[in-house]
Design an enzyme around this catalytic site. Structure first.
Site, mmCIF file in Angstrom:
data_model
loop_
_atom_site.group_PDB
_atom_site.id
_atom_site.type_symbol
_atom_site.label_atom_id
_atom_site.label_comp_id
_atom_site.label_asym_id
_atom_site.label_seq_id
_atom_site.Cartn_x
_atom_site.Cartn_y
_atom_site.Cartn_z
ATOM 1 N N GLU A 154 0.986 -0.870 30.078
ATOM 2 C CA GLU A 154 1.801 -1.669 30.745
ATOM 3 C C GLU A 154 2.928 -1.100 31.374
ATOM 4 O O GLU A 154 3.509 -0.032 30.927
ATOM 5 C CB GLU A 154 2.519 -2.764 29.414
ATOM 6 C CG GLU A 154 3.503 -3.869 30.119
ATOM 7 C CD GLU A 154 4.086 -4.716 28.736
ATOM 8 O OE1 GLU A 154 4.921 -5.545 29.464
ATOM 9 O OE2 GLU A 154 3.855 -4.353 27.692
ATOM 10 N N LYS A 168 8.550 2.110 23.076
ATOM 11 C CA LYS A 168 9.067 2.076 24.424
ATOM 12 C C LYS A 168 10.325 1.233 24.323
ATOM 13 O O LYS A 168 11.374 1.697 25.011
ATOM 14 C CB LYS A 168 8.191 1.226 25.106
ATOM 15 C CG LYS A 168 6.985 2.240 25.817
ATOM 16 C CD LYS A 168 6.312 1.316 26.948
ATOM 17 C CE LYS A 168 5.207 2.203 27.373
ATOM 18 N NZ LYS A 168 4.763 1.389 28.580
ATOM 19 N N ARG A 178 -2.597 5.194 15.562
ATOM 20 C CA ARG A 178 -1.676 5.601 16.586
ATOM 21 C C ARG A 178 -0.944 7.035 16.445
ATOM 22 O O ARG A 178 -1.134 7.348 15.045
ATOM 23 C CB ARG A 178 -0.250 4.632 17.001
ATOM 24 C CG ARG A 178 0.431 4.559 15.923
ATOM 25 C CD ARG A 178 1.560 3.518 16.110
ATOM 26 N NE ARG A 178 2.232 3.985 17.292
ATOM 27 C CZ ARG A 178 3.222 3.157 17.866
ATOM 28 N NH1 ARG A 178 3.321 1.747 17.545
ATOM 29 N NH2 ARG A 178 4.107 3.531 18.849
#
Length: 554
Positions: free
Chosen positions: A35, A271, A261
């Site tokens: 994104e 983020k 992750r």
């Protein structure tokens, strides 16, 4: 051993091998779908290496696709930075860059199809009411009062949403699944919402935007993705991924696979938190060398190969764990030990005067002790030189192998010198060390058999160049700052220390980003942003050894 057998295996490779052997797929097609709402970090590097690496190893394809369904948080700056990061890591995407926004017309049509099948409805509950109706992990949700609208009404209302007939937050499109599902993601999830904001790719064409879970699976299918790889937090979302594809008319049916992750000690990977660090000026931008962003690591002096090696070493599993920061540093340390030319820089200088040396010499010093093919450099040697303040003591025990008053030490690539006397200022600080040198010790031991064990680095006072040297360290003082109530309160006050140093003149003209080993100090690179011809700036990439290993063990 074949190339395929030599590659480290993991559960995803095993799935791919079986799919190919069974004829389920004749080729592999992956994608990296960031994104564009921030810069990529080291966790994204793991995903990049996995998706692009699999495509390379299996002679398949990998798309770069921007998941650009939330223009309120996105920016073309992030698009460009992501493209640059992928290329810098050594990968190229197949075909044109893809954008989820490329499929907005298709996505709208599929949403209409769900409405026509009675599987989606326009809801006018407020966002807070939707959350309230959704229930909890212990309590089932309850149906919206708008859930039973007719297909015709929902089609008309959805078209009204598209035409701008609803204010933001006053209507949304929800999938009609099961409000009592044990998986909250399946409790009539929102698949479209109203947003009156210009999109960086589609301009003002749309005022409704699809949600990630609706967009992602359809984008995968439209692109012919065979293996859709994502991190474990999307494991429950796989049910919605499959539900959408099972209930629309689309030929390709990709499968989603989840892996753990990357969690790295002494940093944050959210983020939102990284953006907070930037917007609150707690760091100097997304590419601050203390940030775990790819651009920050690049500016700090990490190489693409070291990051790829790190991602290879940590592997791909389904188990969440915390990786030691030292594991990342070990990869760049090993890389630069082989590839970085050597140079001398004095970070905490004290002057040495070699009283019996009157002229100037140009010494030839090798650029790498184990790689003669890397050549040599010319280094001026003069009567006055700088050495590190820590490299001299008035008195010391036998374990101290540097310069001691009345004793000898070798200057790197030069002569053996002996400290004879010192001068101090009014506060007792040493200002000058007066030495003598043995002119017969250039490149050889003293003729009378004296043993000189210590070697220290130096820089000419007359010919040395003043430079700023930035000593970067871990950004946080605790291994898991994300677990703290206020992660920003754990920022390491010593994460950046700036020194006014002196460097040998051979470093003048070094290219931006070029890495060096400063003898006995660490690995440094020319700062790619602030360094100029008039003022050189060097960033410490990593020390010569892991000084945090002892701290972590205590």
């Amino acid at each position: 051993m074949s190339e395929v057998e030599a590659r480290p295996s993991n559960f995803i490779r095993q799935i791919i091998d079986k799919d190919l052997a069974d004829g389920k797929h004749t080729g592999i097609h992956t994608r990296f779908p960031p994104e564009p709402n921030g810069y990529l970090h080291i966790g994204h590097a793991k995903s990049i290496c996995l998706n692009f690496g699999l495509a390379q190893d299996y002679q398949g394809q990998c798309n770069l696709r921007f998941d650009d369904t939330n223009p309120a948080k996105e920016d073309i700056e992030y698009v460009e930075s992501i493209k640059a990061d992928v290329k810098w890591l050594g990968f190229n995407w197949d075909g044109d860059i893809c954008y989820s926004s490329n499929y907005f017309d298709d996505l709208y049509s599929y949403a209409v199809e769900l409405i026509e099948k009675g599987l989606a409805y326009v809801d006018e509950l407020s966002p807070d009411e939707i959350r309230e109706y959704r229930g909890s992990l212990k309590q089932p949700g309850k149906n919206s009062p708008y859930r039973s609208r007719s297909v015709e009404d929902n089609l008309a209302l959805f078209e009204k949403m598209r035409a701008g007939g609803f204010e933001e937050g006053k209507a949304c499109l929800r999938a009609k699944i099961d409000m009592s599902s044990s998986f909250i993601v399946m409790r009539d999830p929102v698949i479209y919402r109203v947003r009156f904001i210009e999109h960086h790719q589609t301009g003002n064409k749309w005022c409704i935007y699809p949600m990630y879970d609706f967009t992602h699976c359809i984008s995968d299918a439209l692109e012919g993705i065979t293996h859709s790889l994502c991190t474990l937090e999307f494991q429950d979302n796989r049910r919605l991924y499959d539900w959408v594809l099972d209930n629309i008319t689309i030929e390709c049916k990709p499968h989603q696979y989840e892996f753990s992750r990357l969690n790295l000690e002494y940093t944050v990977m959210s983020k939102r938190k990284l953006n907070q660090l930037v917007t609150e000026n707690l760091v100097n931008g997304w590419d601050d060398p203390r940030m775990p962003t790819i651009s920050g690591l690049r500016r700090r002096g990490f190489t693409p190969g070291s990051i790829r090696e790190f991602c290879s070493r940590i592997g791909v599993t389904k188990q969440d764990n915390m990786i030691e920061f030292g594991s990342l540093e070990a990869c760049i340390r090993e890389d630069l030990n082989e590839s970085a030319p050597r140079a001398m820089a004095v970070l905490d200088p004290v002057k040495v005067v070699i009283e019996n040396f009157q002229s100037e010499e140009i010494l030839t010093i090798s650029n790498h002790p184990n790689k003669p093919e890397m050549g040599t450099r010319a280094v001026p040697f003069t009567r006055d030189i700088w050495i590190e303040a820590d490299d001299f003591r008035e008195e010391a025990n036998k374990k101290y192998k540097r310069l001691v008053l009345g004793k000898e030490v070798r200057l790197r690539g030069a002569y053996v010198v002996q400290a004879n006397r010192i001068e101090k200022d009014s506060e007792g600080n040493i200002t000058t060390i007066f030495c003598s040198y043995d002119p017969d010790t250039l490149g050889k031991n003293p003729a009378d058999g004296r043993k000189v064990k210590g070697v220290i680095h130096w820089v000419s006072v007359d010919k040395g160049i003043a430079a700023d040297v930035r000593l970067y360290d871990r950004l946080f003082t605790v291994p898991n700052p994300a677990a703290e109530d206020d992660f920003a309160a754990t920022i390491n006050a010593d994460s950046l220390i700036v020194k006014q140093a002196f460097i040998e003149p051979s470093l003048v003209g070094a290219s931006e980003g070029q890495g060096f080993q400063f003898e006995r100090t660490g690995y440094f690179c020319v700062d790619a942003k602030d360094s100029t011809d008039d003022q050189l700036v060097f960033n410490r990439t990593v020390g010569l050894r892991d000084t945090w290993a002892k701290i972590d063990a205590e």
